[in-house]
Design a protein around this motif. Structure first.
Motif, PDB file in Angstrom:
ATOM      1  N   ILE A  40       0.766  -1.089  -0.245  1.00 46.75           N
ATOM      2  CA  ILE A  40      -0.163   0.038   0.044  1.00 46.75           C
ATOM      3  C   ILE A  40       0.886   1.224   0.008  1.00 46.75           C
ATOM      4  O   ILE A  40       1.785   1.313   0.904  1.00 46.75           O
ATOM      5  CB  ILE A  40      -0.895   0.160   1.248  1.00 46.75           C
ATOM      6  N   GLY A  41       0.882   2.031  -1.088  1.00 46.25           N
ATOM      7  CA  GLY A  41       1.354   3.238  -1.134  1.00 46.25           C
ATOM      8  C   GLY A  41       0.995   4.294   0.011  1.00 46.25           C
ATOM      9  O   GLY A  41       0.032   4.304   0.344  1.00 46.25           O
ATOM     10  N   ALA A  42       2.163   4.994   0.294  1.00 45.67           N
ATOM     11  CA  ALA A  42       1.915   5.764   1.621  1.00 45.67           C
ATOM     12  C   ALA A  42       0.869   6.805   1.230  1.00 45.67           C
ATOM     13  O   ALA A  42       0.174   7.446   2.187  1.00 45.67           O
ATOM     14  CB  ALA A  42       3.232   6.448   2.067  1.00 45.67           C
ATOM     15  N   GLY A  43       0.749   7.006  -0.223  1.00 50.00           N
ATOM     16  CA  GLY A  43      -0.323   8.358  -0.377  1.00 50.00           C
ATOM     17  C   GLY A  43      -1.799   7.880  -0.489  1.00 50.00           C
ATOM     18  O   GLY A  43      -2.614   8.528  -1.074  1.00 50.00           O
ATOM     19  N   THR A  44      -2.024   6.550  -0.126  1.00 48.86           N
ATOM     20  CA  THR A  44      -3.313   6.004  -0.552  1.00 48.86           C
ATOM     21  C   THR A  44      -4.262   6.666   0.515  1.00 48.86           C
ATOM     22  O   THR A  44      -4.088   6.561   1.878  1.00 48.86           O
ATOM     23  CB  THR A  44      -3.253   4.488  -0.363  1.00 48.86           C
ATOM     24  N   PRO A  45      -5.373   7.084   0.135  1.00 49.32           N
ATOM     25  CA  PRO A  45      -6.385   7.520   0.935  1.00 49.32           C
ATOM     26  C   PRO A  45      -7.060   6.389   1.925  1.00 49.32           C
ATOM     27  O   PRO A  45      -6.876   5.574   1.499  1.00 49.32           O
ATOM     28  CB  PRO A  45      -7.443   8.482   0.080  1.00 49.32           C
ATOM     29  N   VAL A  46      -7.097   6.802   2.928  1.00 47.55           N
ATOM     30  CA  VAL A  46      -7.635   5.890   4.077  1.00 47.55           C
ATOM     31  C   VAL A  46      -9.118   5.290   3.755  1.00 47.55           C
ATOM     32  O   VAL A  46      -9.378   4.116   3.633  1.00 47.55           O
ATOM     33  CB  VAL A  46      -7.857   6.547   5.481  1.00 47.55           C
ATOM     34  N   GLN A  47      -9.890   6.038   2.794  1.00 44.93           N
ATOM     35  CA  GLN A  47     -11.159   5.211   2.407  1.00 44.93           C
ATOM     36  C   GLN A  47     -10.940   4.242   1.341  1.00 44.93           C
ATOM     37  O   GLN A  47     -11.734   3.295   1.217  1.00 44.93           O
ATOM     38  CB  GLN A  47     -11.820   6.587   1.724  1.00 44.93           C
ATOM     39  N   GLU A  48      -9.700   4.342   0.631  1.00 43.85           N
ATOM     40  CA  GLU A  48      -9.490   3.188  -0.297  1.00 43.85           C
ATOM     41  C   GLU A  48      -9.174   1.768   0.385  1.00 43.85           C
ATOM     42  O   GLU A  48      -8.929   0.942  -0.322  1.00 43.85           O
ATOM     43  CB  GLU A  48      -8.415   3.705  -1.260  1.00 43.85           C
ATOM     44  N   LEU A  49      -9.085   1.946   1.763  1.00 45.23           N
ATOM     45  CA  LEU A  49      -8.571   0.606   2.551  1.00 45.23           C
ATOM     46  C   LEU A  49      -9.908   0.029   3.074  1.00 45.23           C
ATOM     47  O   LEU A  49      -9.741  -0.945   3.795  1.00 45.23           O
ATOM     48  CB  LEU A  49      -7.670   1.102   3.562  1.00 45.23           C
ATOM     49  N   VAL A  50     -11.128   0.722   3.175  1.00 40.48           N
ATOM     50  CA  VAL A  50     -11.942   0.221   4.033  1.00 40.48           C
ATOM     51  C   VAL A  50     -12.463  -1.382   3.606  1.00 40.48           C
ATOM     52  O   VAL A  50     -13.257  -1.793   4.246  1.00 40.48           O
ATOM     53  CB  VAL A  50     -13.343   1.308   4.184  1.00 40.48           C
ATOM     54  N   ASP A  51     -12.458  -1.534   2.424  1.00 41.01           N
ATOM     55  CA  ASP A  51     -13.054  -3.055   1.973  1.00 41.01           C
ATOM     56  C   ASP A  51     -11.846  -4.000   2.088  1.00 41.01           C
ATOM     57  O   ASP A  51     -12.036  -5.206   1.716  1.00 41.01           O
ATOM     58  CB  ASP A  51     -13.489  -2.722   0.275  1.00 41.01           C
ATOM     59  N   LEU A  52     -10.480  -3.712   2.505  1.00 38.81           N
ATOM     60  CA  LEU A  52      -9.618  -4.798   2.906  1.00 38.81           C
ATOM     61  C   LEU A  52     -10.096  -5.552   3.951  1.00 38.81           C
ATOM     62  O   LEU A  52     -10.842  -5.440   4.643  1.00 38.81           O
ATOM     63  CB  LEU A  52      -8.355  -4.086   2.867  1.00 38.81           C
ATOM     64  N   SER A  53      -9.528  -6.638   4.116  1.00 37.12           N
ATOM     65  CA  SER A  53      -9.787  -7.751   5.108  1.00 37.12           C
ATOM     66  C   SER A  53      -9.370  -7.037   6.332  1.00 37.12           C
ATOM     67  O   SER A  53      -8.598  -6.291   6.456  1.00 37.12           O
ATOM     68  CB  SER A  53      -9.298  -8.956   4.804  1.00 37.12           C
ATOM     69  N   ALA A  54     -10.041  -7.795   7.488  1.00 34.78           N
ATOM     70  CA  ALA A  54      -9.612  -7.342   8.772  1.00 34.78           C
ATOM     71  C   ALA A  54      -8.338  -7.949   9.113  1.00 34.78           C
ATOM     72  O   ALA A  54      -7.694  -9.045   8.452  1.00 34.78           O
ATOM     73  CB  ALA A  54     -10.460  -8.018   9.833  1.00 34.78           C
ATOM     74  N   PRO A  55      -7.531  -7.096   9.934  1.00 29.46           N
ATOM     75  CA  PRO A  55      -7.963  -6.088  10.749  1.00 29.46           C
ATOM     76  C   PRO A  55      -7.813  -4.613  10.015  1.00 29.46           C
ATOM     77  O   PRO A  55      -8.500  -3.890  10.723  1.00 29.46           O
ATOM     78  CB  PRO A  55      -7.021  -6.047  11.995  1.00 29.46           C
ATOM     79  N   LEU A  56      -7.020  -4.624   9.131  1.00 27.68           N
ATOM     80  CA  LEU A  56      -7.051  -3.228   8.246  1.00 27.68           C
ATOM     81  C   LEU A  56      -8.206  -2.696   7.963  1.00 27.68           C
ATOM     82  O   LEU A  56      -8.677  -1.407   8.190  1.00 27.68           O
ATOM     83  CB  LEU A  56      -5.858  -3.418   7.431  1.00 27.68           C
ATOM     84  N   GLY A  57      -9.068  -3.179   7.189  1.00 23.70           N
ATOM     85  CA  GLY A  57     -10.336  -2.594   6.541  1.00 23.70           C
ATOM     86  C   GLY A  57     -11.192  -2.151   7.520  1.00 23.70           C
ATOM     87  O   GLY A  57     -11.624  -0.889   7.606  1.00 23.70           O
ATOM     88  N   PRO A  58     -11.569  -2.977   8.600  1.00 21.86           N
ATOM     89  CA  PRO A  58     -12.664  -2.503   9.681  1.00 21.86           C
ATOM     90  C   PRO A  58     -11.910  -1.286  10.319  1.00 21.86           C
ATOM     91  O   PRO A  58     -12.628  -0.184  10.886  1.00 21.86           O
ATOM     92  CB  PRO A  58     -12.726  -3.744  10.612  1.00 21.86           C
ATOM     93  N   CYS A  59     -10.582  -1.273  10.546  1.00 22.41           N
ATOM     94  CA  CYS A  59      -9.719  -0.038  11.235  1.00 22.41           C
ATOM     95  C   CYS A  59     -10.043   1.049  10.435  1.00 22.41           C
ATOM     96  O   CYS A  59     -10.165   2.048  10.977  1.00 22.41           O
ATOM     97  CB  CYS A  59      -8.347  -0.505  11.496  1.00 22.41           C
ATOM     98  N   ALA A  60      -9.786   1.071   9.234  1.00 22.17           N
ATOM     99  CA  ALA A  60      -9.769   2.185   8.297  1.00 22.17           C
ATOM    100  C   ALA A  60     -11.525   2.656   8.334  1.00 22.17           C
ATOM    101  O   ALA A  60     -11.250   3.953   8.330  1.00 22.17           O
ATOM    102  CB  ALA A  60      -9.459   1.865   6.961  1.00 22.17           C
ATOM    103  N   ALA A  61     -12.273   2.010   8.167  1.00 27.10           N
ATOM    104  CA  ALA A  61     -13.503   2.589   8.083  1.00 27.10           C
ATOM    105  C   ALA A  61     -14.151   2.993   9.641  1.00 27.10           C
ATOM    106  O   ALA A  61     -15.040   3.764   9.511  1.00 27.10           O
ATOM    107  CB  ALA A  61     -14.760   0.965   8.035  1.00 27.10           C
ATOM    108  N   ASN A  62     -13.295   2.763  10.554  1.00 29.17           N
ATOM    109  CA  ASN A  62     -13.524   3.501  11.904  1.00 29.17           C
ATOM    110  C   ASN A  62     -12.789   4.759  11.868  1.00 29.17           C
ATOM    111  O   ASN A  62     -13.171   5.434  13.030  1.00 29.17           O
ATOM    112  CB  ASN A  62     -12.925   2.452  12.883  1.00 29.17           C
TER     113      ASN A  62
END
Lengths: 252, 170
Positions: A69-91
């Protein structure tokens, strides 16, 4: 007045690394959600501002089971990734802030004046992420845990990790979306069965935990701040660890 | 630097780290984006940057050089309101009006993305917006009505949605 600021807008990762140099006197602006208000309110007067908007550091790529994941990736683009990263981004905060704020800004932010920051540090630690960064001694690749200690002096380029076999995330719910996460626990089971746990919402930055609920509060430094007392965090931390353990067990 | 705002391209002369909010309000005199908290927390300055809702107060103008911006002025005119603006009018979804343009830009993006009249989804889409008059019930009703494609009689105001618990307060 801040008008004397030198503003650099690199158009590639290599240009960004060169412009960053050893980082001294450089204010990095990625999504701007933390830094721009500091400038607006006059609390920060950058001598040299490095805007990363066009540096091409954004994007999620997969090679086999490795996710980068590039450092410039917006947090919103991570929300559909699997747990724990996706749910954390959505939070994290709300839709607009997630669309502007970046993974790099979130991971590299110092502690806030009255609340912890860096929600994404926790899941990335649990995933055993590797950080690639630029700085004084050129490019460096190291475990995120080591990078976090030196994050104020480095320009994060990307993070990568192996897709976990299972993951879980638990956080204290807060009724207002803008508040920073009070306390959160991430857990991941790697493909080889290794379990890793980490907590966010602590002093300084996220830390790895053993995964023993009874020991958790003694493994990290908990602070009193505007969101919660250290006493409250110490009481809730074992609960969150237990929730993550349960979720991981159920996915086994 | 240049920005295209509501279809008109402007050469921007402000300092590169000036916020988009200040450029819009001070340099271009487009005043629907409001300066509320100026730290990203209230949502009143929200505009669309290339179609995505963003906080104008958190955006350094140099970071979006060349972008296309839409503000509430670009949604409709007083004589030709957009369906969403008609919904806000008919449902009396503005009291003091300070949050309204930010709410509408977020709602516009929500509807553009195929948003439905599902109350929870609307709350989620507007979660970053604070109404200091606490007029959330009517705001959500207006967005839901626009999502359903209702038509509006702008000479009357919709009956009150009543005391519906939408804030999660038990």
């Amino acid at each position: 007045m801040t008008q004397a600021t030198e503003v650099l807008i690199p158009t590639s990762a290599a240009e960004a690394a060169t412009a960053f140099g050893d980082g001294s006197g450089v204010t990095v602006i990625a999504g701007g959600t933390i830094v721009v208000p500091e400038i607006t309110y006059g609390r920060l007067k950058p001598g040299k501002a490095l805007l990363l908007a066009r540096a091409g550091l954004s994007g999620v790529t997969r090679q086999g089971t490795t996710v980068t994941i590039g450092a410039g990736t917006p947090v919103q683009e991570l929300v559909d990734l699997s747990a724990p990263l996706g749910p954390c981004a959505a939070n994290v905060a709300d839709l607009e802030i997630r669309s502007q704020g970046t993974l790099g800004g979130n991971v590299c932010a110092g502690p806030g004046p009255d609340a912890p920051r860096g929600d994404l540090q926790g899941p990335l630690l649990a995933l055993g992420a590797i950080a690639r960064s630029a700085g004084a001694d050129g490019e460096r690749t190291e475990p995120l845990d080591d990078f976090l200690e030196d994050r104020g002096n480095r320009l994060l380029l990307d993070v990568s990790f192996e897709e976990p076999a299972a993951g879980a995330f638990a956080a204290i719910d807060y009724p207002h979306t803008h508040e920073y996460t009070v306390l959160a626990v991430s857990g991941a089971r790697a493909a080889d069965g290794t379990l890793r746990f980490a907590a966010t919402g602590l002093a300084d930055h996220a830390r790895l935990l053993s995964g023993d609920p009874a020991a958790a509060a003694g493994e990290v430094r908990l602070e009193d701040d505007a969101l919660a007392s250290s006493w409250y965090r110490a009481k809730v931390l074992p609960v969150l660890v237990r929730r993550v353990l349960t979720e991981l067990e159920e996915s086994a | 630097m240049n920005l295209t705002v509501n279809g008109v391209t402007h050469e921007i002369e402000s300092w590169p780290l000036t916020t988009l909010l200040d450029v819009l309000r001070e340099e271009l005199e487009i005043t629907s984006p409001k300066a509320g908290c100026e730290q990203g927390g209230c949502g009143a300055c929200t505009v669309l940057v290339d179609g995505t809702p963003q906080r104008a107060c958190l955006t350094a103008v140099a970071a979006i050089d060349g972008a296309s911006i839409t503000t509430a002025e670009g949604l409709g005119t007083p004589d030709d309101l957009s369906p969403l603006q008609q919904a806000f009018t008919h449902h009396y979804a503005a009291q003091c009006g300070f949050c309204t343009s930010g709410m509408m830009m977020a709602a516009h993006a929500y509807l553009d993305g195929g948003g439905t009249d599902d109350r929870h989804a609307i709350q989620e889409a507007l979660a970053g917006h604070v109404c200091r008059c606490t007029g959330y019930v009517k705001i959500i009703a207006a967005v839901a009505a626009a999502a359903r494609g209702d038509s509006f009689d702008l000479t009357t105001t919709a009956p009150s949605a009543g005391m519906v618990n939408v804030g999660g307060v038990k």
